[in-house]
Design a protein around this motif. Structure first.
Motif, PDB file in Angstrom:
ATOM      1  N   LEU A  48      39.715  38.073  41.158  1.00 39.89           N
ATOM      2  CA  LEU A  48      38.404  38.757  40.905  1.00 39.89           C
ATOM      3  C   LEU A  48      37.557  38.167  40.000  1.00 39.89           C
ATOM      4  O   LEU A  48      36.322  37.981  40.159  1.00 39.89           O
ATOM      5  CB  LEU A  48      38.725  40.289  40.647  1.00 39.89           C
ATOM      6  N   LEU A  51      36.051  35.047  41.263  1.00 38.64           N
ATOM      7  CA  LEU A  51      34.971  35.446  42.469  1.00 38.64           C
ATOM      8  C   LEU A  51      33.731  35.783  41.620  1.00 38.64           C
ATOM      9  O   LEU A  51      32.648  35.521  42.145  1.00 38.64           O
ATOM     10  CB  LEU A  51      35.200  36.402  43.449  1.00 38.64           C
ATOM     11  N   ASP A  55      30.984  32.833  42.782  1.00 40.63           N
ATOM     12  CA  ASP A  55      30.405  33.684  44.181  1.00 40.63           C
ATOM     13  C   ASP A  55      30.451  32.631  45.113  1.00 40.63           C
ATOM     14  O   ASP A  55      29.693  31.736  45.168  1.00 40.63           O
ATOM     15  CB  ASP A  55      29.106  34.475  43.886  1.00 40.63           C
ATOM     16  N   GLU A  81      40.471  42.903  50.324  1.00 42.42           N
ATOM     17  CA  GLU A  81      39.540  43.342  51.072  1.00 42.42           C
ATOM     18  C   GLU A  81      39.599  44.795  51.694  1.00 42.42           C
ATOM     19  O   GLU A  81      38.676  45.402  51.823  1.00 42.42           O
ATOM     20  CB  GLU A  81      39.565  42.103  52.303  1.00 42.42           C
ATOM     21  N   ILE A  86      36.533  42.888  47.868  1.00 40.34           N
ATOM     22  CA  ILE A  86      35.773  41.716  48.240  1.00 40.34           C
ATOM     23  C   ILE A  86      35.583  41.565  49.748  1.00 40.34           C
ATOM     24  O   ILE A  86      36.068  42.507  50.436  1.00 40.34           O
ATOM     25  CB  ILE A  86      36.985  40.424  47.991  1.00 40.34           C
ATOM     26  N   LEU A 102      32.512  39.215  45.917  1.00 38.63           N
ATOM     27  CA  LEU A 102      32.872  40.519  45.262  1.00 38.63           C
ATOM     28  C   LEU A 102      31.782  41.603  45.951  1.00 38.63           C
ATOM     29  O   LEU A 102      30.662  41.072  46.266  1.00 38.63           O
ATOM     30  CB  LEU A 102      32.819  40.617  43.765  1.00 38.63           C
TER      31      LEU A 102
END
Length: 159
Positions: A48, A51, A55, A81, A86, A102
């Motif tokens: 996380l 990300l 990005d 997911e 995400i 994200l």
């Protein structure tokens, strides 16, 4: 055992070796406890945060950054997911590449987790002068470089 054999604990740098390993293990345990209420584990947090910072990174790039194999990614990413944290999208130029981002709720959860992590860092290191923290960071980065050149990261390129 050979009486001339050197024991690891007799090496002058053994204390540093053990200190690094123990500090890493204890920090991992503390972080696991600290984010437990968010219902994520530290491998999820690593994803996380990356990300959040990068990005649109590809799964392969993420696996390299986290020093894990793509097979590890293929186990962790669906969990995130499924929770709606995400999303994976095909690359605009190469449909074989999946780009990771994200979601809004993923960004919110990541920001909560980063606040927890920052607080833990502050509580752990606030008594250590900043220049000493930077010296330790430099030493750890040297160790990382040495270890990365010793063994190829086979798992990071699997699959």
């Amino acid at each position: 055992m050979n009486e001339n054999q050197a024991f690891p604990w007799d090496h002058p740098r053994f204390r540093s070796w053990i200190g690094v390993a123990r500090a890493c293990q204890l920090m991992q345990q503390a972080m696991t406890r600290a984010i437990a209420d968010l219902d994520i584990k530290t491998p999820h947090l690593d994803i996380l945060i990356n990300l959040y910072r990068f990005d649109g990174i590809s799964q392969q790039e993420l696996a390299r950054k986290l020093l894990v194999g793509r097979s590890n990614m293929s186990m962790l990413l669906p969990q995130l997911e499924k929770r709606g944290l995400i999303e994976r999208r095909p690359d605009a130029k190469d449909k074989r590449i999946l780009r990771l981002s994200l979601t809004g709720s993923g960004r919110d959860l990541t920001m909560q987790a980063m606040a927890i992590q920052t607080g833990l860092i502050e509580r752990t290191l606030s008594r250590t002068p900043e220049d000493r923290c930077l010296q330790v960071a430099d030493a750890m980065e040297d160790i990382i470089r040495i270890l990365q050149t010793m063994e190829p990261a086979d798992d990071a390129d699997d699959g």
